[in-house]
Design an enzyme around this catalytic site. Structure first.
Site, PDB file in Angstrom:
ATOM      1  N   GLY A   1       0.857  -1.173   0.000  1.00  0.00           N
ATOM      2  CA  GLY A   1       0.000   0.000   0.000  1.00  0.00           C
ATOM      3  C   GLY A   1       0.893   1.222   0.000  1.00  0.00           C
ATOM      4  O   GLY A   1       2.092   1.113   0.189  1.00  0.00           O
ATOM      5  N   CYS A   2       0.347   2.408  -0.235  1.00  0.00           N
ATOM      6  CA  CYS A   2       1.234   3.540  -0.448  1.00  0.00           C
ATOM      7  C   CYS A   2       0.570   4.894  -0.327  1.00  0.00           C
ATOM      8  O   CYS A   2      -0.635   5.010  -0.303  1.00  0.00           O
ATOM      9  CB  CYS A   2       1.816   3.503  -1.861  1.00  0.00           C
ATOM     10  SG  CYS A   2       2.353   1.921  -2.397  1.00  0.00           S
ATOM     11  N   GLY A   3       1.442   5.904  -0.307  1.00  0.00           N
ATOM     12  CA  GLY A   3       0.999   7.268  -0.488  1.00  0.00           C
ATOM     13  C   GLY A   3       1.812   7.888  -1.604  1.00  0.00           C
ATOM     14  O   GLY A   3       2.979   7.545  -1.800  1.00  0.00           O
TER      15      GLY A   3
END
Lengths: 502, 357
Positions: free
Chosen positions: B11-13
């Protein structure tokens, strides 16, 4: 009277206390098991095939069809069928025939494959709330497209798209000829195909005029006997299929005996009434891949370049053969696994030749990708698709669509008794006897088949939703979402699938 | 065929900005924006990509290479020298950071392909792509993680502020920036696995999991791409390279292949557009990126942001004067641009395409 030493397979029994002597069983049995004996129903159980027509139509539940408990002595080597077939051959000198797909316990790889599902890191999608797309187009695709911008700023296609067959879901009906099945059975298929947005296939038997209204849901077939083939016929459907082989009987032809050729069948086949319709083993104008190319293009010329499908049985070298077929110009490669059904085949052929469809899909899809020509043709997989899960697994292995026949016949009453070749089908499916075919009301049974297709459609959408994808093309060839259980390393390698736990 | 791989999931930003006037902006801005989104990363990977940072070598391909094994450097350099005119070789400048005790050897090369190596019709871009594929798949311990002109990617295992300090991001000035913080859920950190992922002047930062990865990978392999990283981002980058550079689709059409409109929408379009998009889906069905994602991709001509077809991951855009911002969270924009002229949430599958004026 001669009495066969081959044991009866089933014991048809009637509870004489429950029986009200209504004689419905006598009327319903196409096999002549029952007859009237002055005050009760007589039973010739050696004729029973356990199609269960009598059972369903007995108002008193007085009938029971048991597997004959009398078996030959238990022998791990000499199985029941081995001994029974030898006895039959000793009596007749013939080749024991059979119908349906092989019932021998070969491994079914679909049952060793499991489908993935989403948890946390990628959300699953609820098909009741979100769009879920199953639409499938069969046919040759360009490897790339060229667009220009229209005056409105929207893209306009410059590339000329080859013709496509549009399916609402990636499930179609396999070829079954008028002759092998009744006209009413074909009408069921045609009506259901039209209602469900898919296609049925004429098989090698020409096209009865009653099916003309369904032409946008029909693929017409050209096989080795060329029965019923003329320019009108070739143009009567959305595509033409050249049948090279059938999974249940790879490498051999077909034989529809004269007794099964009444006037209507004869007209569709374009042969005289009562003559045997013999389809040779090979097509006598196709002795090589170059010859196939000529036939493909002859058909394309005749039809204004409709898609041409080439149907082959899944055999050992299927990948190379399929590659040749694609290079010969076919738009669709139809692969029929060895478990595929048949109206009539020598059981020795049905049970021992060919390879399973799962291996064939994987091998063909891999080969076409290795050669960079996967876009040149669609892959249709058939031969033992029993459920929407099988369909999803076949598509994940690399098929564009699956074709079903046995499953469709089961909705019409078929119990897979396997005696299609006799022409006595009590359900009115694989028979031309008018008193039997009249039982199969096309309207009534089309609804059941439509129900089945809709049910599979819902199930496929649920599977896609669980996978977190909302278009069937994201499942196609996506073997990453399959895992094998209980498969050896080499089989996993052939399927291109990881074992569960990896 | 290679199927026994382990896919990388995270997951990420993400955040990015572009000056439409090609005004060069300090890296300090993007670092501040990225560092705000602390919940979106777990310190196992961060990275930055910047365009316009090498004006003195703007016509050379800038190859950023990481060596897990410094010995491998010589064989890569032999290969480069045999095929390219090498303008400059240097270590990528770094500062010691306490939180990053070990790092691979990081080198950069400014090169252009030797004329006589470009046989026949082979374009320079294809030649460079082949080099990247060859080094990354065949030379163990060496990894080219940036290969565009006048741009570069800087990435590694660490949290966004440490990686920024390590690579001295604040010393670069670029007109387009993208940045990424990572929350891997199944892999130990590897420097090459961090984002941005780049090929030529494409750079991608990506938040999401592409559930169609298996077929996207096999489709790309048919066209000779070798997916060595096993990340969704790599697949997205190669897909853009295939559709835009090799097949010549324009950016908005390529976006419609990656995140296709639904059939229902296509069926309701006017004939010309309907035929075009029907053919696009028929032909590029295997290129559809299905599953939750938001992606920013930078290229020599601009910056693009796009979501999946039902917007399962966040993406917010804003504009202020000549600058357009896009990020996972509005707060990441407002921390560097407190009062934008306009803020909006792009709809599912509707790309935000920004090009230079």
């Amino acid at each position: 009277m001669f009495r066969s030493l081959a044991l009866p397979e089933y014991l048809a029994t009637i509870d004489q206390v429950k029986c009200i002597r209504c004689k419905r069983c006598i009327q319903n049995c196409g096999w002549g098991v029952y007859s009237w004996g002055w005050d009760k129903v007589l039973i010739n159980t050696s004729k029973c095939v356990k199609c269960l027509r009598c059972y369903h139509y007995c108002p008193e539940e007085a009938i029971e069809i048991r597997d004959n408990p009398t078996r030959y002595k238990q022998n791990a080597c000499w199985g029941y069928n081995n001994i029974r077939n030898i006895k039959r051959q000793a009596e007749t000198g013939g080749i024991p025939l059979t119908g349906m797909g092989s019932d021998l316990p070969y491994p079914i790889l679909f049952d060793n494959l499991l489908i993935d599902a989403c948890q946390v890191t990628n959300p699953s999608i609820d098909p009741l709330r979100e769009p879920m797309e199953l639409r499938t187009y069969l046919g040759k695709k360009p490897s790339q497209l060229e667009f220009e911008r229209g005056a409105d700023g929207k893209p306009r296609l410059k590339t000329r798209m080859p013709p496509q067959i549009k399916l609402s879901l990636p499930v179609m009906f396999s070829p079954m000829s008028f002759g092998s099945i009744s006209l009413n059975a074909q009408k069921v298929l045609a009506q259901a195909a039209a209602a469900c947005g898919t296609v049925m296939n004429t098989g090698e038997g020409g096209l009865h005029e009653d099916l003309f209204p369904y032409k946008s849901n029909i693929i017409v077939q050209v096989a080795s006997g060329r029965f019923g083939v003329n320019p009108d016929y070739l143009n009567a459907g959305v595509a033409v299929e050249i049948k090279i082989g059938q999974g249940a009987k790879p490498g051999i032809g077909g034989h529809l005996p004269g007794e099964k050729i009444p006037l209507e069948v004869a007209r569709a086949h374009m042969i005289p009434v009562g003559t045997d319709a013999i389809s040779p083993a090979p097509q006598h104008d196709i002795y090589s891949i170059e010859d196939l190319r000529q036939l493909i293009y002859a058909i394309k010329e005749t039809t204004g370049y409709k898609p041409v499908s080439v149907k082959i049985a899944a055999v050992h070298n299927v990948a190379a053969i399929a590659s040749g077929i694609v290079r010969a110009g076919a738009d669709i490669v139809y692969l029929d696994g060895f478990r595929g059904g048949t109206g009539a085949a020598p059981s020795i052929i049905r049970d021992h030749l060919g390879i399973p469809i799962e291996h064939a899909i994987a091998a063909v899809d891999d080969r076409l990708r290795q050669e960079g020509i996967r876009n040149e043709a669609s892959i249709v997989a058939a031969g033992g698709i029993r459920s929407s899960a099988d369909a999803a697994k076949a598509i994940a292995l690399g098929a564009d669509a699956v074709a079903i026949a046995t499953a469709a016949l089961i909705t019409m009453g078929c119990t897979t008794c396997g005696k299609c070749y006799t022409g006595n089908c009590s359900w009115g499916i694989t028979t031309q006897r008018p008193e039997l075919t009249a039982r199969l009301d096309p309207e009534v049974y089309a609804e059941r088949l439509i129900n089945l297709i809709h049910a599979w459609e819902h199930e496929l959408k649920e599977i896609l939703g669980a996978l977190g994808i909302n278009a069937i093309e994201s499942l196609r060839g996506n073997r990453e979402r399959l895992r094998g259980v209980g498969l050896d390393a080499q089989t996993l390698d052939i399927l291109g699938v990881k074992p569960a736990g990896r | 065929m290679n199927h026994d791989y382990h896919k990388d999931i995270s997951g990420c930003g993400l955040t990015g900005l572009i000056s439409k006037k090609k005004r060069r902006v300090s890296g300090r801005e993007i670092v501040k924006s990225l560092c705000l989104m602390t919940d979106r990363g777990n310190g196992l990977g961060a990275g930055y990509a910047a365009y316009g940072i090498y004006p003195e070598f703007k016509d050379c391909y800038a190859l950023h290479v990481m060596y897990d094994d410094p010995e491998v450097r010589w064989s890569v350099e032999d290969h480069l020298k045999a095929n390219y005119k090498v303008e400059k070789i240097e270590e990528i400048p770094t500062s010691p950071v306490k939180a990053i005790p070990i790092s691979p050897l990081l080198m950069r090369y400014f090169v252009s392909p030797l004329k006589d190596k470009l046989a026949g019709e082979t374009a320079a871009d294809d030649f460079v792509v082949n080099t990247v594929m060859k080094v990354n798949s065949e030379i163990g311990g060496a990894y080219i993680f940036s290969s565009g002109k006048n741009m570069g990617a800087f990435k590694g295992v660490g949290n966004p502020s440490d990686i920024a300090e390590f690579f001295r991001i604040d010393e670069y000035e670029g007109w387009t920036w993208t940045a990424h913080t990572r929350f891997p859920t199944n892999t130990p950190g590897w420097w090459g696995g961090a984002h941005p992922f780049t090929l030529l002047d494409w750079s991608i930062v990506h938040n999401g999991e592409i559930s169609s990865y298996g077929i996207n990978k096999r489709y790309l392999e048919m066209y000779g791409y070798k997916l060595t990283l096993l990340t969704d981002t790599e697949a997205a980058a190669y897909m853009l390279d295939l559709l835009i550079r090799r097949h010549g689709l324009d950016i908005s059409t390529a976006c419609q292949a990656l995140a296709s409109p639904f059939w229902k929408a296509i069926d309701g379009m006017n004939e010309g557009e309907r035929d075009a998009l029907t053919a696009l889906r028929q032909t590029y069905g295997s290129a559809l990126l299905n599953g939750p994602f938001s992606i920013l991709f930078g290229h020599g001509g601009g910056l693009v942001g796009i979501n999946d077809r039902i917007k399962l991951r966040p993406l917010v855009a804003a504009s202020k004067d000549d600058v357009v911002y896009m990020a996972s969270e509005e707060s990441a924009i407002r921390t560097i641009c407190p009062s934008p002229d306009k803020v909006w949430a792009p709809r599912a599958a509707e790309p935000v395409i920004v090009e230079f004026e």
